[in-house]
Motif scaffolding. Structure first.
Motif, PDB file in Angstrom:
ATOM      1  N   LYS A  53      53.221 104.221  44.624  1.00 22.74           N
ATOM      2  CA  LYS A  53      51.878 104.599  44.194  1.00 22.74           C
ATOM      3  C   LYS A  53      51.902 105.375  42.885  1.00 22.74           C
ATOM      4  CE  LYS A  53      49.930 104.810  48.872  1.00 22.74           C
ATOM      5  NZ  LYS A  53      49.273 105.677  49.878  1.00 22.74           N
ATOM      6  N   GLY A  54      52.945 106.150  42.656  1.00 22.40           N
ATOM      7  CA  GLY A  54      52.995 107.019  41.489  1.00 22.40           C
ATOM      8  C   GLY A  54      53.234 106.255  40.201  1.00 22.40           C
ATOM      9  N   SER A  55      52.889 106.909  39.091  1.00 21.47           N
ATOM     10  CA  SER A  55      53.112 106.308  37.780  1.00 21.47           C
ATOM     11  C   SER A  55      54.516 106.629  37.301  1.00 21.47           C
ATOM     12  CB  SER A  55      52.076 106.830  36.788  1.00 21.47           C
ATOM     13  OG  SER A  55      52.163 108.236  36.687  1.00 21.47           O
ATOM     14  N   LYS A  56      54.926 105.943  36.251  1.00 24.75           N
ATOM     15  CA  LYS A  56      56.257 106.153  35.708  1.00 24.75           C
ATOM     16  C   LYS A  56      56.340 107.504  35.002  1.00 24.75           C
ATOM     17  CE  LYS A  56      57.312 101.248  35.013  1.00 24.75           C
ATOM     18  NZ  LYS A  56      57.701 100.215  34.016  1.00 24.75           N
ATOM     19  N   LEU A  57      57.554 108.066  34.989  1.00 25.99           N
ATOM     20  CA  LEU A  57      57.782 109.355  34.351  1.00 25.99           C
ATOM     21  C   LEU A  57      57.817 109.175  32.842  1.00 25.99           C
ATOM     22  CD1 LEU A  57      58.433 112.371  34.734  1.00 25.99           C
ATOM     23  CD2 LEU A  57      60.849 111.754  34.770  1.00 25.99           C
ATOM     24  N   ALA A  58      57.027 109.987  32.140  1.00 23.61           N
ATOM     25  CA  ALA A  58      56.943 109.900  30.679  1.00 23.61           C
ATOM     26  C   ALA A  58      57.808 110.986  30.047  1.00 23.61           C
ATOM     27  CB  ALA A  58      55.499 110.039  30.217  1.00 23.61           C
ATOM     28  N   PHE A  59      58.624 110.601  29.084  1.00 20.08           N
ATOM     29  CA  PHE A  59      59.490 111.539  28.382  1.00 20.08           C
ATOM     30  C   PHE A  59      58.967 111.754  26.959  1.00 20.08           C
ATOM     31  CE2 PHE A  59      62.233 109.857  31.685  1.00 20.08           C
ATOM     32  CZ  PHE A  59      62.927 110.979  32.114  1.00 20.08           C
ATOM     33  N   VAL A  60      59.225 112.952  26.425  1.00 24.01           N
ATOM     34  CA  VAL A  60      58.858 113.261  25.047  1.00 24.01           C
ATOM     35  C   VAL A  60      60.083 113.837  24.350  1.00 24.01           C
ATOM     36  CG1 VAL A  60      56.429 113.678  25.582  1.00 24.01           C
ATOM     37  CG2 VAL A  60      58.060 115.569  25.685  1.00 24.01           C
ATOM     38  N   GLU A  61      60.055 113.841  23.032  1.00 27.76           N
ATOM     39  CA  GLU A  61      61.165 114.381  22.256  1.00 27.76           C
ATOM     40  C   GLU A  61      61.045 115.893  22.118  1.00 27.76           C
ATOM     41  OE1 GLU A  61      61.273 112.414  18.550  1.00 27.76           O
ATOM     42  OE2 GLU A  61      61.821 110.454  19.382  1.00 27.76           O
ATOM     43  N   LEU A  62      62.187 116.529  21.881  1.00 25.57           N
ATOM     44  CA  LEU A  62      62.188 117.975  21.693  1.00 25.57           C
ATOM     45  C   LEU A  62      61.450 118.381  20.428  1.00 25.57           C
ATOM     46  CD1 LEU A  62      65.830 119.000  22.710  1.00 25.57           C
ATOM     47  CD2 LEU A  62      63.716 119.422  23.964  1.00 25.57           C
ATOM     48  N   ALA A  63      61.527 117.560  19.407  1.00 21.96           N
ATOM     49  CA  ALA A  63      60.887 117.877  18.126  1.00 21.96           C
ATOM     50  C   ALA A  63      59.402 117.552  18.196  1.00 21.96           C
ATOM     51  CB  ALA A  63      61.554 117.109  16.986  1.00 21.96           C
ATOM     52  N   GLY A  64      58.700 118.234  19.083  1.00 26.37           N
ATOM     53  CA  GLY A  64      57.270 118.017  19.212  1.00 26.37           C
ATOM     54  C   GLY A  64      56.491 118.960  18.317  1.00 26.37           C
ATOM     55  N   ASP A  65      55.190 118.719  18.199  1.00 28.88           N
ATOM     56  CA  ASP A  65      54.325 119.555  17.361  1.00 28.88           C
ATOM     57  C   ASP A  65      53.290 120.279  18.202  1.00 28.88           C
ATOM     58  OD1 ASP A  65      52.978 117.339  18.137  1.00 28.88           O
ATOM     59  OD2 ASP A  65      52.182 116.825  16.158  1.00 28.88           O
TER      60      ASP A  65
END
Length: 461
Positions: A53-65
């Motif tokens: 039922k759950g959605s996929k895990l979303a990853f982000v980069e460390l160099a965010g703003d």
């Protein structure tokens, strides 16, 4: 044999055991295991269904703003300083302290200050009746603030009321009094504290409200209950102070949104807690001749310089084993300083009871206090007072060498502002200029020679 649906949880450390025992092997406490319902485990089928039922895990980069979190200033500058500049929405803070130190007073003043700024504030008390809190608010001149007050311990009713009110700030006094109907344990037990704290923190994260929990402390000064509660919250703050003294210290030991070395200083008066922007004036003694055994330490707490008087007494011991009593400092570090003085300076404390106290109820953890403690001990042993206009700081090594301390300019600037004209300090860089005269001490023997003339040193030893 069917598996038991009950376990035994230690009320001191939170360790879980399959059967009862008189002693908890995890923390060593006796008679602390209480029978509770075993926590439900997630079955493989339910876990697979949740994955589907759950959605996929979303990853982000460390160099965010991403921008830093916005802060809500309470207007109480000492409280805001310890929190890192104000309260962060969707954060949880755990406040602990001895009974009667003023935790409820501080938080009620904070609630009133934010309510006057237009914030929606909910104050939930499980220890007092509504009339008691209202009476305290009148004494603190805070009854005009629009703070929503409720006396309740049922977690379900509290959450339902908060969902309807949608507050900006929630204060729960205290977490040990709450109980959840889905947990088969008495209020205040490890299972109840863990469950109630988890639900309240989840509510704060989902709604964006600021949550402040009040926690009881044990006889050792640690917040009672499982340590998992301290991991759940974003900040853990201790409110410290001696019962017979008016000074109160607010100190953060964990803070995800700010420093952990800042302190806030308050004074308890008839109308509540009053901020102290210049704590050095409080921790120093009154004007007059300084007695032997007293030294002024120029310390730094976070970004704030603090001058405090360290007092020592070396009295003849009436027993075979001399006593060592310490208030506000580390006992192991005192033993080290005594050993260095005896080995490197020839000063003998054998057969003498040694008492050491930090004036004003402040607790010092900075290594730079070593030299001030050594100066106070030498002064107490030789009965020679230090100059009244002198401050002392520096770290003492086992070899007797005096190591430099950080933020020297800040320490000496504060000392000069308060009227001190001399300082005993570690060696400084060539060409460094200060607002007062600095006598550089490179070895502990130099301090002993400056404070205890040779004839008096031999007599004391």
């Amino acid at each position: 044999m069917a598996k038991s649906d009950h376990v035994f949880t230690c009320q001191a450390c939170g360790a879980i055991w399959p059967k009862w025992a008189g002693k908890c092997d995890a923390c060593g406490e006796w008679n602390t295991l209480v029978e509770e319902a075993a926590p439900r485990s997630v079955v493989p089928g339910a876990l697979a269904a949740a994955k589907a039922k759950g959605s996929k895990l979303a990853f982000v980069e460390l160099a965010g703003d991403a921008e830093p979190p916005a802060r809500l200033a309470t207007g109480i500058s000492e409280f805001d300083r310890v929190c890192g500049g104000g309260l962060v929405p969707a954060s949880a803070i755990l406040v602990g302290g001895d009974p009667g130190v003023g935790k409820s007073t501080l938080l009620l003043q904070t609630a009133a200050a934010l309510a006057r700024k237009g914030a929606t504030v909910a104050y939930v008390t499980g220890e007092e009746a509504e009339a008691q809190v209202q009476d305290r608010a009148r004494r603190l001149k805070a009854s005009d603030a629009n703070v929503q007050l409720a006396a309740e311990t049922d977690l379900r009713k509290i959450l339902d009321g908060l969902k309807t009110l949608k507050p900006d700030l929630v204060i729960v006094d205290s977490i040990q009094t709450l109980w959840a109907d889905g947990v088969e344990a008495a209020p205040g037990t490890v299972a109840q504290v863990r469950a109630c704290a988890h639900e309240l923190v989840r509510f704060a994260k989902k709604t964006g409200a600021i949550l402040i929990l009040v926690g009881h402390v044990t006889k050792d000064g640690q917040i009672a209950g499982p340590r998992v509660v301290e991991h759940l919250v974003d900040a853990v703050i201790y409110f410290e102070g001696e019962r017979g003294l008016p000074f109160r210290i607010l100190r953060a030991v964990k803070n995800r949104f700010g420093p952990t070395d800042e302190i806030g200083v308050f004074e308890m008066v008839e109308l509540g807690l009053v901020e102290t922007p210049n704590p050095s004036a409080l921790f120093l003694g009154e004007n007059g001749q300084r007695a032997s055994g007293a030294a002024v330490f120029a310390g730094v707490e976070g970004s704030r310089p603090v001058l405090v008087e360290i007092q020592a007494l070396a009295a003849a011991s009436a027993y075979g084993t001399p006593r060592r009593a310490i208030v506000g400092w580390d006992s192991a570090r005192l033993a080290m300083i005594l050993a260095v003085l005896e080995t490197r300076c020839g000063l003998s404390f054998a057969g003498r009871d040694v008492y050491l106290s930090v004036a004003g109820g402040l607790r010092i953890t900075e290594p730079a206090a070593d030299l001030a403690v050594a100066a106070a001990l030498i002064s107490a042993l030789t009965d020679e007072p230090l100059p009244r206009d002198c401050v002392v700081f520096g770290e003492v090594a086992l070899s007797g060498e005096i190591r430099p301390a950080g933020r020297t300019d800040l320490r000496l600037k504060e000392a000069a502002k308060l009227g001190f004209s001399n300082a005993l300090a570690p060696p400084q860089k060539k060409g460094a200029k200060f607002d007062l005269e600095v006598k550089q001490i490179s070895h502990i023997a130099d301090l002993a020679a400056a404070l205890a003339p040779a004839p008096r040193r031999r007599e004391a030893s």
